[in-house]
Design a protein around this motif. Structure first.
Motif, PDB file in Angstrom:
ATOM      1  N   ASP A 213      -5.209   4.981   1.832  1.00 33.08           N
ATOM      2  CA  ASP A 213      -3.902   5.331   2.401  1.00 33.08           C
ATOM      3  C   ASP A 213      -2.821   4.322   2.036  1.00 33.08           C
ATOM      4  O   ASP A 213      -1.659   4.692   1.822  1.00 33.08           O
ATOM      5  CB  ASP A 213      -4.007   5.447   3.920  1.00 33.08           C
ATOM      6  CG  ASP A 213      -4.910   6.592   4.356  1.00 33.08           C
ATOM      7  OD1 ASP A 213      -5.104   7.526   3.551  1.00 33.08           O
ATOM      8  OD2 ASP A 213      -5.409   6.552   5.491  1.00 33.08           O
ATOM      9  N   ALA A 214      -3.166   3.042   1.972  1.00 35.18           N
ATOM     10  CA  ALA A 214      -2.166   2.014   1.647  1.00 35.18           C
ATOM     11  C   ALA A 214      -1.646   2.221   0.232  1.00 35.18           C
ATOM     12  O   ALA A 214      -0.431   2.144  -0.008  1.00 35.18           O
ATOM     13  CB  ALA A 214      -2.766   0.621   1.808  1.00 35.18           C
ATOM     14  N   LEU A 215      -2.545   2.484  -0.707  1.00 35.72           N
ATOM     15  CA  LEU A 215      -2.133   2.723  -2.086  1.00 35.72           C
ATOM     16  C   LEU A 215      -1.285   3.987  -2.176  1.00 35.72           C
ATOM     17  O   LEU A 215      -0.253   4.009  -2.860  1.00 35.72           O
ATOM     18  CB  LEU A 215      -3.350   2.834  -2.999  1.00 35.72           C
ATOM     19  CG  LEU A 215      -3.061   3.210  -4.455  1.00 35.72           C
ATOM     20  CD1 LEU A 215      -2.115   2.211  -5.106  1.00 35.72           C
ATOM     21  CD2 LEU A 215      -4.370   3.318  -5.245  1.00 35.72           C
ATOM     22  N   ARG A 216      -1.700   5.034  -1.480  1.00 37.03           N
ATOM     23  CA  ARG A 216      -0.948   6.294  -1.505  1.00 37.03           C
ATOM     24  C   ARG A 216       0.478   6.077  -0.992  1.00 37.03           C
ATOM     25  O   ARG A 216       1.450   6.572  -1.586  1.00 37.03           O
ATOM     26  CB  ARG A 216      -1.673   7.344  -0.661  1.00 37.03           C
ATOM     27  CG  ARG A 216      -0.989   8.701  -0.629  1.00 37.03           C
ATOM     28  CD  ARG A 216      -1.886   9.731   0.048  1.00 37.03           C
ATOM     29  NE  ARG A 216      -2.337   9.293   1.353  1.00 37.03           N
ATOM     30  CZ  ARG A 216      -1.593   9.347   2.463  1.00 37.03           C
ATOM     31  NH1 ARG A 216      -0.371   9.844   2.420  1.00 37.03           N
ATOM     32  NH2 ARG A 216      -2.081   8.928   3.614  1.00 37.03           N
ATOM     33  N   GLU A 217       0.618   5.338   0.096  1.00 38.59           N
ATOM     34  CA  GLU A 217       1.948   5.079   0.647  1.00 38.59           C
ATOM     35  C   GLU A 217       2.771   4.184  -0.271  1.00 38.59           C
ATOM     36  O   GLU A 217       3.990   4.365  -0.414  1.00 38.59           O
ATOM     37  CB  GLU A 217       1.833   4.457   2.040  1.00 38.59           C
ATOM     38  CG  GLU A 217       1.346   5.427   3.100  1.00 38.59           C
ATOM     39  CD  GLU A 217       2.216   6.675   3.181  1.00 38.59           C
ATOM     40  OE1 GLU A 217       3.461   6.557   3.081  1.00 38.59           O
ATOM     41  OE2 GLU A 217       1.652   7.777   3.321  1.00 38.59           O
ATOM     42  N   ASP A 218       2.116   3.192  -0.905  1.00 39.87           N
ATOM     43  CA  ASP A 218       2.824   2.347  -1.867  1.00 39.87           C
ATOM     44  C   ASP A 218       3.350   3.180  -3.035  1.00 39.87           C
ATOM     45  O   ASP A 218       4.467   2.966  -3.516  1.00 39.87           O
ATOM     46  CB  ASP A 218       1.895   1.254  -2.401  1.00 39.87           C
ATOM     47  CG  ASP A 218       1.659   0.136  -1.395  1.00 39.87           C
ATOM     48  OD1 ASP A 218       2.383   0.090  -0.375  1.00 39.87           O
ATOM     49  OD2 ASP A 218       0.744  -0.680  -1.633  1.00 39.87           O
ATOM     50  N   LEU A 219       2.560   4.127  -3.498  1.00 37.04           N
ATOM     51  CA  LEU A 219       2.989   5.000  -4.591  1.00 37.04           C
ATOM     52  C   LEU A 219       4.147   5.893  -4.148  1.00 37.04           C
ATOM     53  O   LEU A 219       5.108   6.100  -4.901  1.00 37.04           O
ATOM     54  CB  LEU A 219       1.814   5.849  -5.081  1.00 37.04           C
ATOM     55  CG  LEU A 219       0.758   5.100  -5.896  1.00 37.04           C
ATOM     56  CD1 LEU A 219      -0.522   5.921  -6.012  1.00 37.04           C
ATOM     57  CD2 LEU A 219       1.292   4.746  -7.281  1.00 37.04           C
ATOM     58  N   ASN A 220       4.072   6.408  -2.919  1.00 37.38           N
ATOM     59  CA  ASN A 220       5.176   7.225  -2.406  1.00 37.38           C
ATOM     60  C   ASN A 220       6.484   6.424  -2.352  1.00 37.38           C
ATOM     61  O   ASN A 220       7.549   6.920  -2.726  1.00 37.38           O
ATOM     62  CB  ASN A 220       4.841   7.754  -1.009  1.00 37.38           C
ATOM     63  CG  ASN A 220       3.805   8.854  -1.030  1.00 37.38           C
ATOM     64  OD1 ASN A 220       3.553   9.456  -2.078  1.00 37.38           O
ATOM     65  ND2 ASN A 220       3.194   9.125   0.100  1.00 37.38           N
TER      66      ASN A 220
END
Length: 245
Positions: A213-220
């Motif tokens: 989730d942290a990576l996904r949010e960073d990408l967003n």
């Protein structure tokens, strides 16, 4: 005392190596889907997806390590930790969401049907002709869902392979995403669109492993940042002449 200093030194070196490894974002793309991603004769990965990946890494202040991975193995490779993300013009589908998570969309897609000039094929009669498409794509799924009971559907490992058979007359039409189809038609003047833009509400996202989730949010956040500062638009206009977001 010397042993203690050495131990501290080794620990510090180990922590630095771990931190450095964490700063590298490993990204997979297909490398066979021009102009989004492709491998040059010199072995260099190029294309819209590649430059977007590099821009996202720069925004996140992380080093990019981009590798080519064949389409059929690209999700298994992510799940098995060969890389951290997929930036390969992958459609966000319910089936894929069972295996991986996705970022917010970074562009929208339409399908197209391409055939030779003068073909009798129409969208309504497409089930009566041979249809080529890349396997495991929204294009092949749409063709199978729409015409599968009566059409001769032939699946290929890559998009260029499908277009190669169209050019050689071994298949009468090809279903593909609009932008790569338009690029191919531009370079192959004896061919044109049977149907130019078919809206299937297709959104393209970045694949990450379940639970990242942290990576996904960073990408967003990075997608929003490169949209806000104009980097995205510059890359898009370079490849397509328009903002495809």
């Amino acid at each position: 005392m010397k042993i203690s200093i050495l131990a501290v030194g080794l620990l510090a070196g180990g922590l630095a190596s771990a931190a450095s490894a964490q700063d590298v974002l490993r990204i997979a793309t297909e490398g066979a889907y021009p102009p989004f991603n492709n491998v040059t004769a010199d072995g260099e990965l190029v294309g819209f997806d590649v430059e977007i990946a590099e821009a996202l890494c720069a925004s996140m202040e992380r080093e990019c390590e981009i590798v080519a991975q064949d389409w059929d193995g690209i999700i298994p490779g992510l799940v098995n930790d060969k890389y951290d993300a997929i930036i390969a013009s992958m459609s966000i589908t319910e089936e894929r969401k069972q295996a991986i998570d996705f970022s917010a969309p970074y562009y929208s897609n339409y399908l197209s049907v391409v055939g030779a000039d003068g073909t009798s094929a129409t969208l309504e009669k497409l089930g009566d002709v041979s249809i080529g498409a890349q396997r495991s794509t929204t294009g092949s799924q749409w063709a199978e869902d729409t015409y599968g009971n009566r059409a001769d559907i032939r699946l290929y490992d890559t998009n260029p392979a499908a277009f190669s058979d169209l050019s050689a007359g071994r298949v009468e039409t090809v279903v593909a995403d609009f932008l790569p189809a338009a690029e191919w038609v531009k370079d192959n003047q004896d061919f044109g669109f049977v149907a130019e833009k078919i809206d299937i509400a297709d959104q393209i996202g970045i694949g990450v492993r379940k639970g990242e989730d942290a990576l996904r949010e960073d990408l967003n956040t990075a997608i929003e940042a490169i949209r806000a500062d104009g980097t995205y638009q510059t890359i898009s206009v370079k490849y397509f002449g328009i903002d495809i977001f």
